[in-house]
Scaffold this motif. Structure first.
Motif, PDB file in Angstrom:
ATOM      1  N   SER A   3       0.832  -1.202   0.000  1.00  0.00           N
ATOM      2  CA  SER A   3       0.000   0.000   0.000  1.00  0.00           C
ATOM      3  C   SER A   3       0.869   1.256   0.000  1.00  0.00           C
ATOM      4  N   ILE A   4       0.291   2.324  -0.507  1.00  0.00           N
ATOM      5  CA  ILE A   4       0.996   3.602  -0.605  1.00  0.00           C
ATOM      6  C   ILE A   4       0.448   4.519   0.472  1.00  0.00           C
ATOM      7  N   ASP A   5       1.322   5.052   1.305  1.00  0.00           N
ATOM      8  CA  ASP A   5       0.915   5.953   2.383  1.00  0.00           C
ATOM      9  C   ASP A   5       1.800   7.194   2.330  1.00  0.00           C
ATOM     10  N   ILE A   6       1.476   8.090   1.393  1.00  0.00           N
ATOM     11  CA  ILE A   6       2.274   9.320   1.237  1.00  0.00           C
ATOM     12  C   ILE A   6       1.482  10.559   1.657  1.00  0.00           C
ATOM     13  N   SER A  12      -7.762  10.600  -4.513  1.00  0.00           N
ATOM     14  CA  SER A  12      -7.077  11.820  -4.969  1.00  0.00           C
ATOM     15  C   SER A  12      -5.881  11.476  -5.839  1.00  0.00           C
ATOM     16  N   ARG A  13      -5.119  10.453  -5.433  1.00  0.00           N
ATOM     17  CA  ARG A  13      -3.983  10.030  -6.254  1.00  0.00           C
ATOM     18  C   ARG A  13      -4.454   9.564  -7.627  1.00  0.00           C
ATOM     19  N   LYS A  14      -5.592   8.870  -7.650  1.00  0.00           N
ATOM     20  CA  LYS A  14      -6.139   8.381  -8.916  1.00  0.00           C
ATOM     21  C   LYS A  14      -6.530   9.550  -9.821  1.00  0.00           C
ATOM     22  N   GLN A  15      -7.216  10.541  -9.285  1.00  0.00           N
ATOM     23  CA  GLN A  15      -7.631  11.695 -10.078  1.00  0.00           C
ATOM     24  C   GLN A  15      -6.415  12.455 -10.621  1.00  0.00           C
ATOM     25  N   ILE A  16      -5.407  12.608  -9.792  1.00  0.00           N
ATOM     26  CA  ILE A  16      -4.194  13.303 -10.223  1.00  0.00           C
ATOM     27  C   ILE A  16      -3.473  12.477 -11.291  1.00  0.00           C
ATOM     28  N   ALA A  17      -3.398  11.167 -11.098  1.00  0.00           N
ATOM     29  CA  ALA A  17      -2.758  10.300 -12.093  1.00  0.00           C
ATOM     30  C   ALA A  17      -3.498  10.353 -13.427  1.00  0.00           C
ATOM     31  N   GLU A  18      -4.827  10.418 -13.377  1.00  0.00           N
ATOM     32  CA  GLU A  18      -5.600  10.550 -14.618  1.00  0.00           C
ATOM     33  C   GLU A  18      -5.297  11.872 -15.310  1.00  0.00           C
TER      34      GLU A  18
END
Length: 156
Positions: A3-6, A12-18
């Motif tokens: 898992s990613i814990d930054i 939010s990470r998904k929206q930014i990656a998109e």
């Protein structure tokens, strides 16, 4: 993958990656156009444009790697096919080989489009304090704004 814990939630990470995927698609499309124009430019400004286009596509080649790696850092898969890039890109494709001045105009519009796409994504980063992505996008915007200015200056 673990898992990613930054400090940025998965949605939010998904929206930014998109959003970054759109920046990547725009950048790759612009890279391909610039490389094409480098190969095919002719006319009185041949040498100047040929060398300048090479500088631009070389920089874009590094940029697409940075953008894709940021997408991976956020925990998502970076797009990597022409089909995906065509679907995601806002940079218009060009048929045939335009004359040199039209190449300059097309690339100017392409750089400006990348800036607009970056601006649309950077808004998302502010909401979740994603300074890593914001830093990348700010640097991209600055470079593309300067490149567009230099291209416009050729046409004055």
């Amino acid at each position: 993958m673990t898992s990613i814990d930054i400090g940025i939630n998965e949605e939010s990470r998904k929206q930014i990656a998109e959003g970054l995927s759109r920046v990547l698609a725009d950048s790759y499309t612009l890279y391909l156009q610039t490389h094409n124009f480098h190969w095919n430019v002719t006319g009185p400004q041949f040498r100047e444009l040929h060398l300048m286009f090479e500088e631009h596509y070389t920089e874009l080649a590094e940029a697409v790697d940075d953008i894709a790696e940021r997408i991976r850092t956020l925990g998502f898969t970076a797009p990597g096919t022409y089909k995906e890039f065509a679907r995601l890109s806002s940079v218009e494709e060009v048929d045939g080989v335009p004359e040199a001045n039209e190449m300059v105009d097309i690339l100017t519009k392409g750089h400006e489009q990348v800036v607009r796409t970056c601006r649309s994504v950077i808004k998302m980063t502010d909401e979740v304090f994603d300074e890593g992505t914001a830093d990348l996008l700010t640097a991209r915007m600055s470079l593309h704004e300067k490149t567009a200015w230099m291209l416009r200056a050729l046409r004055q």
